[in-house]
Design a protein around this motif. Structure first.
Motif, short mmCIF file in Angstrom:
data_model
loop_
_atom_site.label_atom_id
_atom_site.label_comp_id
_atom_site.label_asym_id
_atom_site.label_seq_id
_atom_site.Cartn_x
_atom_site.Cartn_y
_atom_site.Cartn_z
N GLN A 133 35.92 -50.01 36.12
CA GLN A 133 34.57 -50.42 35.75
C GLN A 133 33.49 -49.54 36.38
OE1 GLN A 133 33.87 -54.45 36.98
NE2 GLN A 133 34.47 -54.09 39.09
N LYS A 134 33.90 -48.74 37.38
CA LYS A 134 32.97 -47.77 37.98
C LYS A 134 33.72 -46.46 38.14
CE LYS A 134 29.92 -47.00 41.96
NZ LYS A 134 29.40 -47.57 43.24
N GLU A 149 29.12 -52.83 32.51
CA GLU A 149 28.53 -54.15 32.70
C GLU A 149 29.07 -55.12 31.65
OE1 GLU A 149 26.70 -55.09 35.13
OE2 GLU A 149 26.10 -53.18 36.04
N PRO A 150 29.22 -56.41 31.95
CA PRO A 150 29.04 -57.00 33.29
C PRO A 150 30.22 -56.67 34.20
CG PRO A 150 29.78 -58.67 31.75
CD PRO A 150 29.57 -57.42 30.95
N LYS A 151 29.98 -56.63 35.48
CA LYS A 151 31.02 -56.29 36.43
C LYS A 151 31.96 -57.46 36.71
CE LYS A 151 28.65 -52.66 39.06
NZ LYS A 151 28.20 -52.25 40.41
N MET A 152 33.19 -57.11 37.07
CA MET A 152 34.15 -58.12 37.48
C MET A 152 34.01 -58.33 38.99
SD MET A 152 37.57 -57.01 35.35
CE MET A 152 38.43 -58.55 35.72
#
Length: 299
Positions: A133-134, A149-152
């Motif tokens: 996610q990043k 987004e949205p982040k876990m």
């Protein structure tokens, strides 16, 4: 294979099209192939409904296997569109047939054990989503991060379980593999539960894997494989039908049969699985009579 440019309005790109052709043998083959796909989809629906009541498989096995079967059915539908009617586009059916094979092999493998494979696969989807996610990027002197987004939230119980499963010794900057296993090893595990499924899958592996790679990668060998005989008096449509269209259909039917037989080995009252295998047997008798005879000795 003849292709041509259609007339185009001014200032618009020309649309490329390919000559299409069909034969009675391909039409008949398509009826069998599409019937098997239809029945595989029905079997998958039956598995989904059984997941609410049956204890013969774990919840994870039901979810992972049905998702893989659904993917296979979608791929099979795309194969049908490429090979009926026959055209130069039909060559793309072989790489898709390999994708179909992989989905079916994975479905059989996840059904073969007591549910540990499927449970780990489900956790892996969470783990990989969290880990990717990043992501850092670098382009010349410019670098930075791309964030989804949205982040876990790392503190979510399911995320914690996933991280602990794949990174038991602490955080890693690299995304770990879900399974460290070869297709040959997967086939061996499948064969321990359903020898028939393993035989069908291994046959598809040997028949299609390398040729599909050559065509997918656009290599010289793949080009020669498709075009060499077309320089003579050989009908190009017949060459494509005999080499590509027929193989793709064989893979679809045999792999669907493999999944059905594995499913029946674990869920004995799965009525639609028997229908898949019965339809596949009719296909073998019509298209590959020598295989049909051997199947009778194995059944």
């Amino acid at each position: 294979m003849i292709h041509h440019l259609k007339s185009k309005p001014k200032n618009h790109m020309a649309k490329l099209s390919f000559t299409e052709h069909n034969t009675q043998s391909n039409i008949d083959r398509s009826v069998f192939r599409d019937a098997v796909l239809f029945l595989l989809n029905r079997m998958n629906t039956e598995l989904m409904l059984l997941s609410k009541s049956s204890k013969l498989l774990t919840g994870s096995q039901f979810r992972v296997a049905t998702a893989l079967c659904m993917t296979a059915c979608q791929t099979g539908t795309n194969i049908s569109r490429l090979v009926d009617p026959i055209s130069l586009c039909s060559k793309d059916a072989l790489p898709l047939a390999r994708t179909f094979y992989e989905s079916c092999l994975n479905a059989c493998w996840h059904l073969a054990d007591d549910g540990q494979h499927a449970s780990k696969s489900e956790l892996y989807t969470v783990y990989k989503s969290y880990k990717t996610q990043k992501q850092h990027y670098s382009l010349g002197k410019t670098s930075g991060f791309i964030e989804r987004e949205p982040k876990m939230d790392r503190n979510l119980p399911i995320v914690q379980r996933a991280i602990n499963t794949f990174e038991p010794n602490g955080s890693s900057s690299k995304v770990k593999k879900c399974f460290d296993i070869t297709r040959a090893q997967m086939l061996n595990e499948v064969g321990e539960v359903s020898r028939f499924s393993a035989i069908l899958l291994e046959g598809c592996e040997n028949m299609n894997w390398e040729n599909a790679s050559e065509i997918a990668h656009g290599s010289f060998y793949g080009f020669e494989l498709l075009q060499a005989k077309n320089r003579s008096s050989v009908d190009p449509f017949a060459h494509i039908e005999n080499f590509i269209v027929t193989n793709a259909s064989y893979v679809v039917v045999a792999c669907a049969d493999a999944v059905a037989r594995m499913a029946r080995a674990k869920v004995t009252n799965l009525s639609n699985a028997k229908h898949v295998s019965d339809a596949a047997k009719l296909f073998y008798q019509e298209e590959i009579p020598e295989l049909a005879e051997k199947i009778e000795t194995l059944s």
